[in-house]
Design a protein around this motif. Sequence first.
Motif, PDB file in Angstrom:
ATOM      1  N   LEU A  44       0.829  -1.204   0.000  1.00  0.00           N
ATOM      2  CA  LEU A  44       0.000   0.000   0.000  1.00  0.00           C
ATOM      3  C   LEU A  44       0.864   1.255   0.000  1.00  0.00           C
ATOM      4  O   LEU A  44       0.580   2.230  -0.720  1.00  0.00           O
ATOM      5  N   GLU A  45       1.911   1.235   0.803  1.00  0.00           N
ATOM      6  CA  GLU A  45       2.801   2.391   0.862  1.00  0.00           C
ATOM      7  C   GLU A  45       3.506   2.611  -0.481  1.00  0.00           C
ATOM      8  O   GLU A  45       3.716   3.759  -0.900  1.00  0.00           O
ATOM      9  N   GLU A  46       3.821   1.523  -1.171  1.00  0.00           N
ATOM     10  CA  GLU A  46       4.451   1.644  -2.488  1.00  0.00           C
ATOM     11  C   GLU A  46       3.466   2.185  -3.524  1.00  0.00           C
ATOM     12  O   GLU A  46       3.836   2.994  -4.387  1.00  0.00           O
ATOM     13  N   VAL A  47       2.214   1.752  -3.464  1.00  0.00           N
ATOM     14  CA  VAL A  47       1.188   2.296  -4.363  1.00  0.00           C
ATOM     15  C   VAL A  47       0.975   3.781  -4.084  1.00  0.00           C
ATOM     16  O   VAL A  47       0.829   4.593  -5.004  1.00  0.00           O
ATOM     17  N   HIS A  48       0.974   4.143  -2.810  1.00  0.00           N
ATOM     18  CA  HIS A  48       0.838   5.551  -2.424  1.00  0.00           C
ATOM     19  C   HIS A  48       1.963   6.379  -3.035  1.00  0.00           C
ATOM     20  O   HIS A  48       1.725   7.444  -3.632  1.00  0.00           O
ATOM     21  N   ALA A  49       3.187   5.894  -2.907  1.00  0.00           N
ATOM     22  CA  ALA A  49       4.331   6.619  -3.461  1.00  0.00           C
ATOM     23  C   ALA A  49       4.237   6.716  -4.983  1.00  0.00           C
ATOM     24  O   ALA A  49       4.503   7.777  -5.571  1.00  0.00           O
ATOM     25  N   ALA A  50       3.831   5.625  -5.633  1.00  0.00           N
ATOM     26  CA  ALA A  50       3.706   5.631  -7.092  1.00  0.00           C
ATOM     27  C   ALA A  50       2.611   6.598  -7.539  1.00  0.00           C
ATOM     28  O   ALA A  50       2.738   7.254  -8.591  1.00  0.00           O
ATOM     29  N   THR A  51       1.560   6.718  -6.765  1.00  0.00           N
ATOM     30  CA  THR A  51       0.496   7.656  -7.106  1.00  0.00           C
ATOM     31  C   THR A  51       1.001   9.090  -7.072  1.00  0.00           C
ATOM     32  O   THR A  51       0.668   9.901  -7.951  1.00  0.00           O
ATOM     33  N   GLY A  52       1.789   9.411  -6.046  1.00  0.00           N
ATOM     34  CA  GLY A  52       2.366  10.744  -5.986  1.00  0.00           C
ATOM     35  C   GLY A  52       3.236  11.049  -7.188  1.00  0.00           C
ATOM     36  O   GLY A  52       3.180  12.148  -7.758  1.00  0.00           O
ATOM     37  N   VAL A  53       4.020  10.072  -7.615  1.00  0.00           N
ATOM     38  CA  VAL A  53       4.897  10.267  -8.771  1.00  0.00           C
ATOM     39  C   VAL A  53       4.080  10.456 -10.049  1.00  0.00           C
ATOM     40  O   VAL A  53       4.414  11.274 -10.912  1.00  0.00           O
ATOM     41  N   GLN A  54       2.994   9.721 -10.171  1.00  0.00           N
ATOM     42  CA  GLN A  54       2.199   9.723 -11.395  1.00  0.00           C
ATOM     43  C   GLN A  54       1.084  10.766 -11.405  1.00  0.00           C
ATOM     44  O   GLN A  54       0.341  10.863 -12.386  1.00  0.00           O
ATOM     45  N   ALA A  55       0.929  11.543 -10.335  1.00  0.00           N
ATOM     46  CA  ALA A  55      -0.246  12.401 -10.192  1.00  0.00           C
ATOM     47  C   ALA A  55      -0.430  13.361 -11.363  1.00  0.00           C
ATOM     48  O   ALA A  55      -1.531  13.498 -11.915  1.00  0.00           O
ATOM     49  N   ARG A  56       0.629  14.026 -11.776  1.00  0.00           N
ATOM     50  CA  ARG A  56       0.487  14.997 -12.861  1.00  0.00           C
ATOM     51  C   ARG A  56       0.150  14.291 -14.178  1.00  0.00           C
ATOM     52  O   ARG A  56      -0.722  14.750 -14.939  1.00  0.00           O
ATOM     53  N   ALA A  57       0.809  13.186 -14.451  1.00  0.00           N
ATOM     54  CA  ALA A  57       0.507  12.443 -15.677  1.00  0.00           C
ATOM     55  C   ALA A  57      -0.930  11.924 -15.641  1.00  0.00           C
ATOM     56  O   ALA A  57      -1.618  11.889 -16.678  1.00  0.00           O
ATOM     57  N   TRP A  58      -1.384  11.523 -14.472  1.00  0.00           N
ATOM     58  CA  TRP A  58      -2.767  11.067 -14.299  1.00  0.00           C
ATOM     59  C   TRP A  58      -3.738  12.172 -14.715  1.00  0.00           C
ATOM     60  O   TRP A  58      -4.657  11.959 -15.515  1.00  0.00           O
ATOM     61  N   VAL A  59      -3.540  13.365 -14.161  1.00  0.00           N
ATOM     62  CA  VAL A  59      -4.458  14.469 -14.451  1.00  0.00           C
ATOM     63  C   VAL A  59      -4.384  14.867 -15.923  1.00  0.00           C
ATOM     64  O   VAL A  59      -5.408  15.158 -16.551  1.00  0.00           O
ATOM     65  N   GLU A  60      -3.189  14.866 -16.501  1.00  0.00           N
ATOM     66  CA  GLU A  60      -3.057  15.204 -17.919  1.00  0.00           C
ATOM     67  C   GLU A  60      -3.831  14.211 -18.782  1.00  0.00           C
ATOM     68  O   GLU A  60      -4.519  14.604 -19.737  1.00  0.00           O
ATOM     69  N   ALA A  61      -3.736  12.929 -18.462  1.00  0.00           N
ATOM     70  CA  ALA A  61      -4.432  11.919 -19.258  1.00  0.00           C
ATOM     71  C   ALA A  61      -5.942  12.060 -19.117  1.00  0.00           C
ATOM     72  O   ALA A  61      -6.689  11.981 -20.102  1.00  0.00           O
ATOM     73  N   ALA A  62      -6.419  12.273 -17.879  1.00  0.00           N
ATOM     74  CA  ALA A  62      -7.856  12.414 -17.643  1.00  0.00           C
ATOM     75  C   ALA A  62      -8.401  13.675 -18.304  1.00  0.00           C
ATOM     76  O   ALA A  62      -9.455  13.656 -18.960  1.00  0.00           O
ATOM     77  N   ALA A  63      -7.678  14.790 -18.135  1.00  0.00           N
ATOM     78  CA  ALA A  63      -8.123  16.042 -18.750  1.00  0.00           C
ATOM     79  C   ALA A  63      -8.104  15.931 -20.270  1.00  0.00           C
ATOM     80  O   ALA A  63      -8.923  16.558 -20.957  1.00  0.00           O
ATOM     81  N   GLY A  64      -7.213  15.111 -20.792  1.00  0.00           N
ATOM     82  CA  GLY A  64      -7.134  14.934 -22.239  1.00  0.00           C
ATOM     83  C   GLY A  64      -8.387  14.302 -22.809  1.00  0.00           C
ATOM     84  O   GLY A  64      -8.984  14.818 -23.761  1.00  0.00           O
ATOM     85  N   PHE A  65      -8.838  13.172 -22.225  1.00  0.00           N
ATOM     86  CA  PHE A  65     -10.018  12.537 -22.824  1.00  0.00           C
ATOM     87  C   PHE A  65     -11.312  13.249 -22.435  1.00  0.00           C
ATOM     88  O   PHE A  65     -12.343  13.061 -23.095  1.00  0.00           O
ATOM     89  N   LYS A  66     -11.254  14.117 -21.415  1.00  0.00           N
ATOM     90  CA  LYS A  66     -12.442  14.905 -21.064  1.00  0.00           C
ATOM     91  C   LYS A  66     -12.454  16.279 -21.716  1.00  0.00           C
ATOM     92  O   LYS A  66     -13.428  17.031 -21.574  1.00  0.00           O
ATOM     93  N   GLY A  67     -11.379  16.611 -22.435  1.00  0.00           N
ATOM     94  CA  GLY A  67     -11.352  17.861 -23.181  1.00  0.00           C
ATOM     95  C   GLY A  67     -11.247  19.106 -22.330  1.00  0.00           C
ATOM     96  O   GLY A  67     -11.780  20.160 -22.693  1.00  0.00           O
ATOM     97  N   LEU A  68     -10.516  19.051 -21.203  1.00  0.00           N
ATOM     98  CA  LEU A  68     -10.370  20.205 -20.317  1.00  0.00           C
ATOM     99  C   LEU A  68      -9.079  20.951 -20.650  1.00  0.00           C
ATOM    100  O   LEU A  68      -7.986  20.368 -20.588  1.00  0.00           O
ATOM    101  N   PRO A  69      -9.167  22.225 -20.990  1.00  0.00           N
ATOM    102  CA  PRO A  69      -7.966  22.985 -21.355  1.00  0.00           C
ATOM    103  C   PRO A  69      -6.942  23.033 -20.227  1.00  0.00           C
ATOM    104  O   PRO A  69      -7.276  22.856 -19.045  1.00  0.00           O
ATOM    105  N   GLU A  70      -5.717  23.326 -20.595  1.00  0.00           N
ATOM    106  CA  GLU A  70      -4.602  23.282 -19.643  1.00  0.00           C
ATOM    107  C   GLU A  70      -4.828  24.185 -18.441  1.00  0.00           C
ATOM    108  O   GLU A  70      -4.526  23.817 -17.313  1.00  0.00           O
ATOM    109  N   ARG A  71      -5.364  25.381 -18.645  1.00  0.00           N
ATOM    110  CA  ARG A  71      -5.513  26.336 -17.552  1.00  0.00           C
ATOM    111  C   ARG A  71      -6.928  26.362 -16.965  1.00  0.00           C
ATOM    112  O   ARG A  71      -7.248  27.254 -16.185  1.00  0.00           O
ATOM    113  N   SER A  72      -7.735  25.396 -17.290  1.00  0.00           N
ATOM    114  CA  SER A  72      -9.114  25.403 -16.799  1.00  0.00           C
ATOM    115  C   SER A  72      -9.174  25.066 -15.312  1.00  0.00           C
ATOM    116  O   SER A  72      -8.571  24.086 -14.858  1.00  0.00           O
ATOM    117  N   PRO A  73      -9.917  25.855 -14.519  1.00  0.00           N
ATOM    118  CA  PRO A  73     -10.125  25.489 -13.112  1.00  0.00           C
ATOM    119  C   PRO A  73     -10.796  24.131 -12.955  1.00  0.00           C
ATOM    120  O   PRO A  73     -10.662  23.500 -11.907  1.00  0.00           O
TER     121      PRO A  73
END
Length: 569
Positions: A40-69
Motif C-alpha cells: 500500500l505504501e508503495e502504491v501511495h508513493a507511485a500515485t504521488g509520482v504519477q499524479a500529474r501524468a494522471w491528471v493530464e491523461a484524464a483532462a485529455g479525454f475529457k477535453g479540459l484545457p490546460e488552464r481550466s479550473p
Amino acid sequence: MTVSAPDTAEAARIDRVLAELAEGEAAWAACGLTRRRELLEEVHAATGVQARAWVEAAAGFKGLPERSPLRGEEWTSGPYALLTATAALTETVRALEAGRSPVDDYTLGRAPGGRVAVRVLPHGGRDRMLLNGFSADVWMPPGVTAAEVRERAGLGLRAPTATTGVGVVLGAGNITSTPLLDVLYELYAHNRVVVLKLNPITDPMLDVFRAVLAPLIRAGAVRVVTGGADVGGYLVHHPRVGHVHMTGSAVTHDAIVFGTGEEGARRRAAGTPLLDKPVTSELGGVSPVVVVPGDWSEADLRFQAEHVATQRLHNGGYNCIAGQIVVIGRDWAQKDRFLAHLRAALAAAPARPAYYPGSDGRVEQALATHPGAERLGRGRVLLPGLRPGAAALTTEYFAPVLGVLELPGGPREFLDRAVGTANDELLGTLGANVLADPVTLRALGPAFGAAIARLRYGTVAVNAWTGLGYLTPTATWGAYPGHTLDDVQSGIGVVHNAVLLDAPERTVVRGPFRPAPRSVLHGEPALSPKPPWFVGNRTAATTARRLTAYAARPRWSALPGIFASALRG
C-alpha cells in the motif's frame, strides 16, 4: 444472451492473464499484514509520482484545457482520492498488525434508532483544518453493538491466508479513481486477486494505472486489461473468475447478469441469472436534493443554488451521484428567488465538452419527454414543475439535466413528504442530499434526525454533497443495503470503507450551511470557504493540485499555500 467472443489471440491473452492471477493468489495468500501494508505504501508513493501524468491523461479525454479550473476535479477525484485511500487503508493494516481493531482509533457514538455510529471524519488534526465544518459518520444497522463493530472490523485482513479466488472489476468510465479504489477493496476487504478491465473511455489511463498499481502487479495480485464488450463478456463468464464487481448503470448490470432482449427480460422476471457467480455493483440512480423551507438571506440563496448546480454539473453531469431532482417547497416564500439563482448558476458554470458517450441523446430525450423543459445554454437543461410519474424521476440521465419537483407544506410536513417521495418515487438508493438552515434544523429538533434515518440511501448528505462521502476514504460508498440481482436499483455491496467495517448501513455527511466568513458571523462552527469542488471555484485546479501534493507527502509547511489558494476560490 450470446456473448460475443473476442478473437482467438485476444482470448488467449485473457486466458494467460487469468492463469497468472490464479498463480498469484497463492503469492497473495503468503503476503502477511506487514507486506500488504508495504505494498500500500508503495502504491501511495507511485500515485504521488504519477499524479500529474494522471491528471493530464484524464483532462485529455475529457477535453479540459490546460488552464481550466475544472482540472481541479481531476486532481481531487483522481490521484487525491487514491492517495487518501491508501493512507487510510495503511492505518487500518497497522492497527491489525498491532493486534488492535481498526475501529480503536475512531469515536463511536449513537444515531437514531439506537444505531452505533462511527465518526470517520474528521479523523485527526489535519482533517479538522482542511475540512473544517464537515463531518461523516458511518451508521451500522440497528441491533449491532459497539463490541461487534470492533470485533468484526478488518474483514478479509483478519485472515490473510484465506484468499477467495480471482475477481473481475469492470471499471467506471467517468471518475478515474473509481477503478483503482475498487481494486484495492477487492484485494484488502475481500482478499481476492483482481483483473481490472478498463472502460474503453478510460483507455488513455492505461499506462498511468499500470504504473500506479505496479507494486501489486509485481506481487502477482493485479492485472489491468483493455477491450470492448467482447473482452468484458469473456472475462465475467470465464471459469477461472469467481466474482464480478462493476460500476455503471442498472441497464448494463442487467445485461451482464441476465442477458439482453426478450430472453434477458424473461430471465430477470424469473430471477434466473445467466451469470452463475456473485456480482457486486455501484450503479447510480436519480439522486434527490431536498431543499427544506426556511428564512434564507440572499447570500444563502445564491450560495446554495451554486451548491445544487455543482451537484448536477460536477464532471459535466457524468456522476453516479449527481443530484438530478431538486425537491422544493411549493409554499416556500423564497422558492422563486432560489430557482432564479439556480438558473443563473447553471447558466454561468464553465462550459465543457460532452465527453461521455450518448450524452447529447439523453439531453434530447429529456427535452422531448418534458414539455416545460428549459435550455440554459452550454447544453444544460432545467425541468421545472415536474409532477409525480414524470420520466425524470425514474430515468438516470447521466447528463447536465436537472429537474425540480415541488411539494406542499411547511418545513416539517414538507420534509416528511420529501422523504417519502425520495424513497418511493425516485430510482435508486445511492445518495440523497438535504439542505436546511440552522434555525430550521433547531426548530425541527429530533424530527430531523428521524427523517434522515427514514431515508433509504447509502449516503445522506446534510448541507453537503454526497460527493464528499465518495472522497472520504473511511466512509462507505454504495447503495442502501437490501437490493437483489433482479431489482438491483443502485447496486449491491459497498466499497471504499477503509476502516473495513462489516456490513455497514449508510454514511451520513454533514457540512456548514454557510461558507466562511459568513458561517462565523452566524455562529456556525465552520471555517471552510467555498469548497474546491464547486464548479464555480476559480482556483479549484491550484487548490486541488496543492492538496494532492500534500496528500502524497503530508507536511505542515504545505498548509499555508493550500489555504491561500482556497480563500481565493
